[in-house]
Design a protein around this motif. Sequence first.
Motif, PDB file in Angstrom:
ATOM      1  N   LYS A  50      14.758  30.764  -2.447  1.00  0.00           N
ATOM      2  CA  LYS A  50      14.495  32.196  -2.571  1.00  0.00           C
ATOM      3  C   LYS A  50      14.396  32.851  -1.198  1.00  0.00           C
ATOM      4  CE  LYS A  50      12.184  32.624  -7.055  1.00  0.00           C
ATOM      5  NZ  LYS A  50      10.920  33.030  -7.743  1.00  0.00           N
ATOM      6  N   ILE A  51      13.775  32.156  -0.258  1.00  0.00           N
ATOM      7  CA  ILE A  51      13.665  32.704   1.101  1.00  0.00           C
ATOM      8  C   ILE A  51      15.059  32.867   1.703  1.00  0.00           C
ATOM      9  CG2 ILE A  51      12.846  32.254   3.451  1.00  0.00           C
ATOM     10  CD1 ILE A  51      10.399  30.896   2.207  1.00  0.00           C
ATOM     11  N   VAL A  52      15.900  31.858   1.496  1.00  0.00           N
ATOM     12  CA  VAL A  52      17.275  31.939   2.003  1.00  0.00           C
ATOM     13  C   VAL A  52      17.983  33.150   1.412  1.00  0.00           C
ATOM     14  CG1 VAL A  52      19.543  30.851   1.944  1.00  0.00           C
ATOM     15  CG2 VAL A  52      17.525  29.482   2.467  1.00  0.00           C
ATOM     16  N   ASN A  53      17.834  33.353   0.102  1.00  0.00           N
ATOM     17  CA  ASN A  53      18.508  34.478  -0.555  1.00  0.00           C
ATOM     18  C   ASN A  53      18.028  35.827  -0.053  1.00  0.00           C
ATOM     19  OD1 ASN A  53      20.041  32.767  -2.160  1.00  0.00           O
ATOM     20  ND2 ASN A  53      18.549  32.749  -3.838  1.00  0.00           N
ATOM     21  N   ARG A  54      16.740  35.896   0.325  1.00  0.00           N
ATOM     22  CA  ARG A  54      16.176  37.184   0.733  1.00  0.00           C
ATOM     23  C   ARG A  54      16.455  37.521   2.189  1.00  0.00           C
ATOM     24  NH1 ARG A  54      12.179  38.979  -2.972  1.00  0.00           N
ATOM     25  NH2 ARG A  54      11.832  40.751  -1.565  1.00  0.00           N
ATOM     26  N   VAL A  55      16.592  36.530   3.049  1.00  0.00           N
ATOM     27  CA  VAL A  55      16.744  36.835   4.483  1.00  0.00           C
ATOM     28  C   VAL A  55      18.086  36.405   5.062  1.00  0.00           C
ATOM     29  CG1 VAL A  55      14.247  36.654   4.838  1.00  0.00           C
ATOM     30  CG2 VAL A  55      15.693  34.683   5.321  1.00  0.00           C
ATOM     31  N   SER A  56      18.897  35.684   4.296  1.00  0.00           N
ATOM     32  CA  SER A  56      20.143  35.152   4.860  1.00  0.00           C
ATOM     33  C   SER A  56      21.160  36.236   5.182  1.00  0.00           C
ATOM     34  CB  SER A  56      20.769  34.127   3.909  1.00  0.00           C
ATOM     35  OG  SER A  56      21.089  34.734   2.672  1.00  0.00           O
ATOM     36  N   SER A  57      20.986  37.436   4.597  1.00  0.00           N
ATOM     37  CA  SER A  57      21.917  38.523   4.911  1.00  0.00           C
ATOM     38  C   SER A  57      21.716  39.022   6.341  1.00  0.00           C
ATOM     39  CB  SER A  57      21.723  39.680   3.933  1.00  0.00           C
ATOM     40  OG  SER A  57      20.408  40.206   4.025  1.00  0.00           O
ATOM     41  N   LYS A  58      20.538  38.725   6.914  1.00  0.00           N
ATOM     42  CA  LYS A  58      20.243  39.167   8.279  1.00  0.00           C
ATOM     43  C   LYS A  58      20.440  38.054   9.307  1.00  0.00           C
ATOM     44  CE  LYS A  58      16.741  42.469   6.686  1.00  0.00           C
ATOM     45  NZ  LYS A  58      15.331  42.920   6.801  1.00  0.00           N
ATOM     46  N   PHE A  59      20.258  36.792   8.859  1.00  0.00           N
ATOM     47  CA  PHE A  59      20.325  35.669   9.784  1.00  0.00           C
ATOM     48  C   PHE A  59      21.043  34.500   9.117  1.00  0.00           C
ATOM     49  CE2 PHE A  59      16.360  38.000  10.396  1.00  0.00           C
ATOM     50  CZ  PHE A  59      16.520  38.422  11.705  1.00  0.00           C
ATOM     51  N   ASP A  60      21.488  33.573   9.930  1.00  0.00           N
ATOM     52  CA  ASP A  60      22.104  32.351   9.428  1.00  0.00           C
ATOM     53  C   ASP A  60      20.977  31.402   9.025  1.00  0.00           C
ATOM     54  OD1 ASP A  60      23.737  30.285   8.800  1.00  0.00           O
ATOM     55  OD2 ASP A  60      24.195  29.718  10.865  1.00  0.00           O
ATOM     56  N   VAL A  61      20.651  31.367   7.734  1.00  0.00           N
ATOM     57  CA  VAL A  61      19.497  30.617   7.253  1.00  0.00           C
ATOM     58  C   VAL A  61      19.921  29.639   6.169  1.00  0.00           C
ATOM     59  CG1 VAL A  61      17.235  30.778   6.157  1.00  0.00           C
ATOM     60  CG2 VAL A  61      17.943  32.527   7.770  1.00  0.00           C
ATOM     61  N   THR A  62      19.432  28.405   6.280  1.00  0.00           N
ATOM     62  CA  THR A  62      19.616  27.388   5.247  1.00  0.00           C
ATOM     63  C   THR A  62      18.246  26.840   4.876  1.00  0.00           C
ATOM     64  OG1 THR A  62      19.814  25.587   6.856  1.00  0.00           O
ATOM     65  CG2 THR A  62      21.845  26.761   6.252  1.00  0.00           C
ATOM     66  N   ASP A  63      18.201  25.986   3.821  1.00  0.00           N
ATOM     67  CA  ASP A  63      16.922  25.391   3.411  1.00  0.00           C
ATOM     68  C   ASP A  63      16.234  24.693   4.578  1.00  0.00           C
ATOM     69  OD1 ASP A  63      17.724  26.271   0.978  1.00  0.00           O
ATOM     70  OD2 ASP A  63      17.598  24.336  -0.047  1.00  0.00           O
ATOM     71  N   ARG A  64      17.000  23.928   5.314  1.00  0.00           N
ATOM     72  CA  ARG A  64      16.428  23.169   6.427  1.00  0.00           C
ATOM     73  C   ARG A  64      15.939  24.102   7.538  1.00  0.00           C
ATOM     74  NH1 ARG A  64      19.693  18.065   8.572  1.00  0.00           N
ATOM     75  NH2 ARG A  64      19.160  17.476   6.425  1.00  0.00           N
ATOM     76  N   VAL A  65      16.690  25.165   7.763  1.00  0.00           N
ATOM     77  CA  VAL A  65      16.297  26.130   8.791  1.00  0.00           C
ATOM     78  C   VAL A  65      14.991  26.826   8.413  1.00  0.00           C
ATOM     79  CG1 VAL A  65      16.939  28.287   9.933  1.00  0.00           C
ATOM     80  CG2 VAL A  65      18.625  26.482   9.658  1.00  0.00           C
ATOM     81  N   VAL A  66      14.801  27.116   7.105  1.00  0.00           N
ATOM     82  CA  VAL A  66      13.553  27.741   6.655  1.00  0.00           C
ATOM     83  C   VAL A  66      12.365  26.850   7.024  1.00  0.00           C
ATOM     84  CG1 VAL A  66      12.179  28.346   4.623  1.00  0.00           C
ATOM     85  CG2 VAL A  66      14.555  29.096   4.793  1.00  0.00           C
ATOM     86  N   VAL A  67      12.490  25.558   6.754  1.00  0.00           N
ATOM     87  CA  VAL A  67      11.412  24.618   7.088  1.00  0.00           C
ATOM     88  C   VAL A  67      11.119  24.653   8.587  1.00  0.00           C
ATOM     89  CG1 VAL A  67      10.735  22.185   7.113  1.00  0.00           C
ATOM     90  CG2 VAL A  67      11.914  23.125   5.125  1.00  0.00           C
TER      91      VAL A  67
END
Length: 214
Positions: A165-182
Amino acid sequence: MIEDDKSLVETLKEILEQEKYFVDYYYNLDDIEDYVILNKYNLIILDVMLGERNGFQFLQIVRNEVDRPIILLTAKDTKEDMLKGFNLGADDYITKPFDADLLLARIKSHLRGKKDEEVRYADTFFDLSTGVIKKEGNHVSLTNAELEILKLLYGNKGQIFSKEKIVNRVSSKFDVTDRVVVCHIYNIRKKLSEIDGDDPIENRWGVGYLWKER
């Protein structure tokens, strides 16, 4: 504060800290490696006469990069200088010598709209506009991605967000994956530990993250 008069810097620093403001300062423009870093501050006090590179030139360069109120504090008191400062993007213009109470009133006026952007959790203050976290005079700065994750959790207090869910909400602004969120969550906590800050993020193992209620 960007001011080359060290005596004035010390005086202003004392006045502002008595009002519970955190104060950082630079004696000349060459001390600032990257002007974008000035966005971590809520407000900038800028002298005009700074040696070879004056405040007007600096203002012209950074106005499009620095989205913070800039108060010019200067002995240049002609109408032409004031108009030049405002035309270059200054938010206020105060001439030296100045009245300390007037300066404080101007600062409070410019910062009034930012109060809702500063969040307190226990004894730690989170500026959700600049990404600066403060506790007892110490501070750290978040990256833009770290700040966006923190804003998401705060804006939905009590709601659990999985990594997906975090990826879906912020990935439009940054290059974010599950591992990157952690990694971002880890870095936020690491920065908090550097200032003995209070951690508002709760990790529900196997479920996700949320902003803890107190």
